[in-house]
Design an enzyme around this catalytic site. Sequence first.
Site, short mmCIF file in Angstrom:
data_model
loop_
_atom_site.label_atom_id
_atom_site.label_comp_id
_atom_site.label_asym_id
_atom_site.label_seq_id
_atom_site.Cartn_x
_atom_site.Cartn_y
_atom_site.Cartn_z
N GLY A 295 67.59 -4.12 -91.93
CA GLY A 295 67.17 -5.06 -90.88
C GLY A 295 66.49 -4.37 -89.72
N TYR B 294 75.07 -5.86 -109.52
CA TYR B 294 74.80 -6.71 -108.36
C TYR B 294 75.26 -8.14 -108.63
CZ TYR B 294 72.15 -9.73 -105.22
OH TYR B 294 71.79 -10.72 -104.33
#
Length: 314
Positions: free
Chosen positions: A36, A141
């Site tokens: 981010g 995942y």
Amino acid sequence: MKVLVTGGAGFIGSHVCDEFLRGGHDVIALDDLSGGKRENLDPRVRLAVHDIRSREASELIKSEKPDVLCHLAAQMDVRRSVDDPSFDADVNIRGMLNLLEAARVSGVKKVIFSSTGGAIYGEQDVFPAPESHPTRPISPYGVSKASGELYLGYYRAQYGLPYVALRYANVYGPRQNPHGEAGVVAIFSQRLIAGQGCTIFGEGKQTRDFVFGPDVARANRLAFENDYVGAINIGTGVETDINRLYALLAEAAGSSVSVAHAPGKPGEQMRSCVDNALARKVLGWEPSVDVREGLRRTLEYFRQKAGAPARAHG
């Protein structure tokens, strides 16, 4: 209401922060800034820089006592999960448990979990896949996201903690990270703007359900406002193959650069698409931006980031 968004400085998370800000809520972003960026955040959002696995992240929840926990922070690279499943589980399972333990003792009223519709169903039996479709992920995942949903079910049963697991299709849009495994739209956009060629792995006939980031953020707000508990698909229900995706982006960019093809990546799903009927029914959610318009908006975002002149469009 006070809303804490993990992964809040990321691509989807920052759009979620924007959505709750528009609703007049107090928003805190928890992000370790590994993916981010501070620049993604509205100045009104308070940013706490911590890893979700850390004691500091747990203490933040206990001290702030948010009403809602929107959990988006994750190890999201499918190929990295295959190469290092222990790391994937450490972030996506242990990190989530760290947050849930803090949430249950802090009076959090609801957890909104960013799950996956693309990886949780595996090779689909039907298209688009409803929530009742068997979950048989073919990557660590996908396994970690399925595990997250199971843990949420446990915390609901044991502690009465309500949750919604939003099973996203393939999310794209402004602020997407072109360096991530899921960032094909961002990668193509940047290369087309720079006048560089793009590469499609395989024949390009593999399909995905591409859903616009701000539409996904709106689903988070609607899940917060609704009493429904359980999993909900968030997608368009429309398959777009990668050749078509590239053609739409090239058209929007005004590019005539030909695309190259490379050998396909092992283990890649050929088709993925989710049914959004439940989202329409219980959340009143449906996508507001189709793939052509969403790709145009995304390309313009990357054009502005690159300082390139805007292209006129009709």
